[in-house]
Each structure stands twice: as structure tokens, then as C-alpha cells.
Motif scaffolding. Structure first.
Motif, PDB file in Angstrom:
ATOM      1  N   MET A 107      12.239  47.314  52.349  1.00 52.27           N
ATOM      2  CA  MET A 107      13.143  46.406  52.688  1.00 52.27           C
ATOM      3  C   MET A 107      13.977  45.800  51.273  1.00 52.27           C
ATOM      4  SD  MET A 107      15.138  46.377  55.511  1.00 52.27           S
ATOM      5  CE  MET A 107      13.999  46.914  56.466  1.00 52.27           C
ATOM      6  N   THR A 108      13.387  45.622  50.285  1.00 44.60           N
ATOM      7  CA  THR A 108      13.716  44.707  49.394  1.00 44.60           C
ATOM      8  C   THR A 108      14.680  45.775  48.646  1.00 44.60           C
ATOM      9  OG1 THR A 108      11.888  45.321  47.965  1.00 44.60           O
ATOM     10  CG2 THR A 108      11.743  43.258  48.924  1.00 44.60           C
ATOM     11  N   LEU A 109      14.582  47.003  48.681  1.00 44.77           N
ATOM     12  CA  LEU A 109      15.496  47.793  48.040  1.00 44.77           C
ATOM     13  C   LEU A 109      16.621  47.879  48.390  1.00 44.77           C
ATOM     14  CD1 LEU A 109      16.002  49.700  45.596  1.00 44.77           C
ATOM     15  CD2 LEU A 109      14.970  51.697  46.635  1.00 44.77           C
ATOM     16  N   LEU A 110      16.792  47.858  49.773  1.00 49.16           N
ATOM     17  CA  LEU A 110      17.985  47.766  50.753  1.00 49.16           C
ATOM     18  C   LEU A 110      18.707  46.714  50.565  1.00 49.16           C
ATOM     19  CD1 LEU A 110      16.933  49.534  53.932  1.00 49.16           C
ATOM     20  CD2 LEU A 110      18.045  50.461  52.069  1.00 49.16           C
ATOM     21  N   ALA A 111      18.039  45.543  50.294  1.00 47.73           N
ATOM     22  CA  ALA A 111      18.672  44.065  50.210  1.00 47.73           C
ATOM     23  C   ALA A 111      19.229  43.851  48.752  1.00 47.73           C
ATOM     24  CB  ALA A 111      17.720  42.913  50.667  1.00 47.73           C
ATOM     25  N   ALA A 112      18.904  44.543  47.844  1.00 44.15           N
ATOM     26  CA  ALA A 112      19.293  44.442  46.386  1.00 44.15           C
ATOM     27  C   ALA A 112      20.552  44.668  46.114  1.00 44.15           C
ATOM     28  CB  ALA A 112      18.395  45.081  45.373  1.00 44.15           C
ATOM     29  N   ASP A 113      21.328  43.975  45.171  1.00 44.05           N
ATOM     30  CA  ASP A 113      22.448  44.035  44.820  1.00 44.05           C
ATOM     31  C   ASP A 113      22.778  45.583  44.403  1.00 44.05           C
ATOM     32  OD1 ASP A 113      23.319  41.392  44.964  1.00 44.05           O
ATOM     33  OD2 ASP A 113      22.665  40.954  43.055  1.00 44.05           O
ATOM     34  N   THR A 114      23.937  45.846  44.466  1.00 37.70           N
ATOM     35  CA  THR A 114      24.178  47.336  44.175  1.00 37.70           C
ATOM     36  C   THR A 114      23.745  47.760  42.846  1.00 37.70           C
ATOM     37  OG1 THR A 114      26.146  47.323  45.699  1.00 37.70           O
ATOM     38  CG2 THR A 114      26.118  49.128  44.347  1.00 37.70           C
ATOM     39  N   GLN A 115      24.316  46.972  41.861  1.00 36.61           N
ATOM     40  CA  GLN A 115      23.801  47.170  40.522  1.00 36.61           C
ATOM     41  C   GLN A 115      22.239  47.152  40.184  1.00 36.61           C
ATOM     42  OE1 GLN A 115      26.571  48.396  39.996  1.00 36.61           O
ATOM     43  NE2 GLN A 115      26.865  47.510  37.940  1.00 36.61           N
ATOM     44  N   ASP A 116      21.626  46.364  41.027  1.00 38.13           N
ATOM     45  CA  ASP A 116      20.066  46.585  40.688  1.00 38.13           C
ATOM     46  C   ASP A 116      19.714  47.945  41.616  1.00 38.13           C
ATOM     47  OD1 ASP A 116      20.023  44.118  39.480  1.00 38.13           O
ATOM     48  OD2 ASP A 116      19.484  43.064  41.358  1.00 38.13           O
ATOM     49  N   VAL A 133      16.216  58.105  52.240  1.00 45.88           N
ATOM     50  CA  VAL A 133      16.309  56.736  52.337  1.00 45.88           C
ATOM     51  C   VAL A 133      16.555  56.111  53.687  1.00 45.88           C
ATOM     52  CG1 VAL A 133      17.421  54.463  51.483  1.00 45.88           C
ATOM     53  CG2 VAL A 133      17.281  56.190  49.854  1.00 45.88           C
ATOM     54  N   VAL A 134      17.557  56.878  54.175  1.00 47.70           N
ATOM     55  CA  VAL A 134      17.669  56.613  55.677  1.00 47.70           C
ATOM     56  C   VAL A 134      16.713  56.791  56.553  1.00 47.70           C
ATOM     57  CG1 VAL A 134      19.278  57.267  57.705  1.00 47.70           C
ATOM     58  CG2 VAL A 134      20.492  56.978  55.510  1.00 47.70           C
ATOM     59  N   GLU A 135      16.044  57.962  56.482  1.00 48.73           N
ATOM     60  CA  GLU A 135      14.778  58.261  57.206  1.00 48.73           C
ATOM     61  C   GLU A 135      13.577  57.262  57.071  1.00 48.73           C
ATOM     62  OE1 GLU A 135      13.638  62.259  56.162  1.00 48.73           O
ATOM     63  OE2 GLU A 135      15.405  63.145  57.785  1.00 48.73           O
ATOM     64  N   LEU A 165      12.295  54.683  60.192  1.00 42.90           N
ATOM     65  CA  LEU A 165      10.966  54.826  60.441  1.00 42.90           C
ATOM     66  C   LEU A 165      10.511  53.504  60.555  1.00 42.90           C
ATOM     67  CD1 LEU A 165       8.488  56.274  61.164  1.00 42.90           C
ATOM     68  CD2 LEU A 165       7.873  56.383  58.790  1.00 42.90           C
ATOM     69  N   LEU A 166      10.538  52.512  59.569  1.00 47.48           N
ATOM     70  CA  LEU A 166      10.259  51.344  59.619  1.00 47.48           C
ATOM     71  C   LEU A 166      10.700  50.386  60.664  1.00 47.48           C
ATOM     72  CD1 LEU A 166       8.659  48.617  58.523  1.00 47.48           C
ATOM     73  CD2 LEU A 166      10.716  48.233  57.276  1.00 47.48           C
ATOM     74  N   CYS A 167      12.420  50.620  61.126  1.00 51.83           N
ATOM     75  CA  CYS A 167      12.713  50.107  62.263  1.00 51.83           C
ATOM     76  C   CYS A 167      12.274  50.396  63.283  1.00 51.83           C
ATOM     77  CB  CYS A 167      14.352  50.507  62.093  1.00 51.83           C
ATOM     78  SG  CYS A 167      15.164  49.580  60.509  1.00 51.83           S
ATOM     79  N   ASN A 224      12.430  39.037  63.967  1.00 53.80           N
ATOM     80  CA  ASN A 224      12.080  40.074  62.842  1.00 53.80           C
ATOM     81  C   ASN A 224      12.415  41.241  63.452  1.00 53.80           C
ATOM     82  OD1 ASN A 224       9.418  38.039  61.804  1.00 53.80           O
ATOM     83  ND2 ASN A 224      11.670  37.982  60.790  1.00 53.80           N
ATOM     84  N   VAL A 225      12.047  41.564  64.603  1.00 59.78           N
ATOM     85  CA  VAL A 225      12.059  42.921  64.969  1.00 59.78           C
ATOM     86  C   VAL A 225      13.483  43.206  65.547  1.00 59.78           C
ATOM     87  CG1 VAL A 225      11.514  44.425  67.260  1.00 59.78           C
ATOM     88  CG2 VAL A 225       9.742  42.918  66.082  1.00 59.78           C
ATOM     89  N   ARG A 226      14.310  42.001  66.042  1.00 58.08           N
ATOM     90  CA  ARG A 226      15.600  42.206  66.278  1.00 58.08           C
ATOM     91  C   ARG A 226      16.699  42.576  65.059  1.00 58.08           C
ATOM     92  NH1 ARG A 226      14.061  38.209  69.908  1.00 58.08           N
ATOM     93  NH2 ARG A 226      14.762  36.207  68.695  1.00 58.08           N
ATOM     94  N   ALA A 227      16.120  42.024  63.937  1.00 61.81           N
ATOM     95  CA  ALA A 227      16.815  42.031  62.656  1.00 61.81           C
ATOM     96  C   ALA A 227      16.638  43.454  62.418  1.00 61.81           C
ATOM     97  CB  ALA A 227      16.456  41.232  61.722  1.00 61.81           C
ATOM     98  N   LEU A 228      15.389  44.132  62.457  1.00 61.85           N
ATOM     99  CA  LEU A 228      15.086  45.681  62.084  1.00 61.85           C
ATOM    100  C   LEU A 228      15.777  46.371  62.961  1.00 61.85           C
ATOM    101  CD1 LEU A 228      11.186  45.246  60.954  1.00 61.85           C
ATOM    102  CD2 LEU A 228      13.143  45.717  59.698  1.00 61.85           C
ATOM    103  N   GLN A 229      15.637  46.049  64.381  1.00 63.49           N
ATOM    104  CA  GLN A 229      16.615  46.845  65.265  1.00 63.49           C
ATOM    105  C   GLN A 229      17.988  47.238  64.971  1.00 63.49           C
ATOM    106  OE1 GLN A 229      15.088  45.068  68.888  1.00 63.49           O
ATOM    107  NE2 GLN A 229      13.526  46.457  69.030  1.00 63.49           N
ATOM    108  N   ALA A 230      18.582  45.994  64.288  1.00 56.08           N
ATOM    109  CA  ALA A 230      19.943  45.675  63.839  1.00 56.08           C
ATOM    110  C   ALA A 230      20.232  46.812  62.784  1.00 56.08           C
ATOM    111  CB  ALA A 230      20.328  44.410  63.705  1.00 56.08           C
ATOM    112  N   ILE A 231      19.159  46.878  61.788  1.00 57.64           N
ATOM    113  CA  ILE A 231      19.554  47.817  60.569  1.00 57.64           C
ATOM    114  C   ILE A 231      19.217  48.955  60.937  1.00 57.64           C
ATOM    115  CG2 ILE A 231      18.052  48.497  58.579  1.00 57.64           C
ATOM    116  CD1 ILE A 231      17.352  45.621  58.387  1.00 57.64           C
TER     117      ILE A 231
END
Length: 115
Positions: free
Chosen positions: A1-10, A25-27, A31-33, A49-56
Motif C-alpha cells: 500500500m505504501t507504493l500506491l500512496a507515494a508521491d508520483t515522482q517517488d 499492480v492492479v491485480e 487481492l489485498l483489498c 481499515n477494511v472499509r478503506a481497503l474496500q474503497a481502494i
């Protein structure tokens, strides 16, 4: 999840010369969600946390096949869905860890076929 949250440049710097397919990446994130409810039953996540992952997961599911094709580096630059996913991932990390700025995962070395 940290990779998805990182700034675009990072994210782009992390990708470097890697040819990471958007679909993979999507798959992996989907899977985690999908397994988040089972993980919550085992105490790994709180209900919020589950609700947040479901939204993702829902947002990832809205990415059409055409936008899943090709390299993630290109999708990051052209598909606004990744801005929304980044925001949702950051909210998840804020809720679970208190800060969305986390170390990025170590890049995986390409498979050499020696195994």
C-alpha cells in the motif's frame, strides 16, 4: 500500500527502468483489498481499515481494461484514477499507521531463471 500512496515522482523513481505492467499492480492491490475482511477476522485490520481497503478495491475495479494495459509508468502519467487511488491509499495508511509517508518496498530483482 505504501507504493500506491507515494508521491508520483517517488513512484516513478521506484520504477526506474523496471517494466512493471499496470495490470499486475492492479491485480496485487485488488487481492489485498479482497482478502481484507478475512484479515480483519484474524485481527490484522480494524473495521474502518477494511472499509478503506474496500474503497481502494472499488476504485481499482473501475479502471477499464484499456487503462490497465501497458506499463504502470505510463498509466501514472496519464490516468487520473491513480491520483484518486493515491489519496485513498494515503488515508488508509494514516488510519492504520498514523502517517502515509512510509518507506517504499525494496525493488524485487528480476527473475534470472536460476531457481
Amino acid at each position: 500500500m505504501t507504493l500506491l500512496a507515494a508521491d508520483t515522482q517517488d513512484q516513478l523513481a521506484w520504477l526506474g527502468e523496471r517494466e512493471q505492467e499496470t495490470e499486475s499492480v492492479v491485480e496485487e492491490a485488488e487481492l489485498l483489498c479482497r482478502i481484507s475482511e478475512g484479515l480483519a477476522e484474524r485481527g490484522a485490520f480494524e473495521p474502518e481499515n477494511v472499509r478503506a481497503l474496500q474503497a481502494i478495491g472499488r476504485r481499482l475495479g473501475e479502471i477499464d481494461a484499456a487503462c490497465r494495459a501497458g506499463l504502470w509508468v505510463n498509466a501514472l502519467a496519464t490516468d487520473p484514477a491513480w491520483d484518486e487511488i493515491r489519496s485513498l491509499a494515503r488515508q488508509f495508511l494514516l488510519t492504520t499507521l498514523g502517517d502515509w509517508r512510509q518507506p517504499l518496498p525494496r525493488p524485487v530483482s528480476p527473475h534470472t531463471g536460476d531457481h
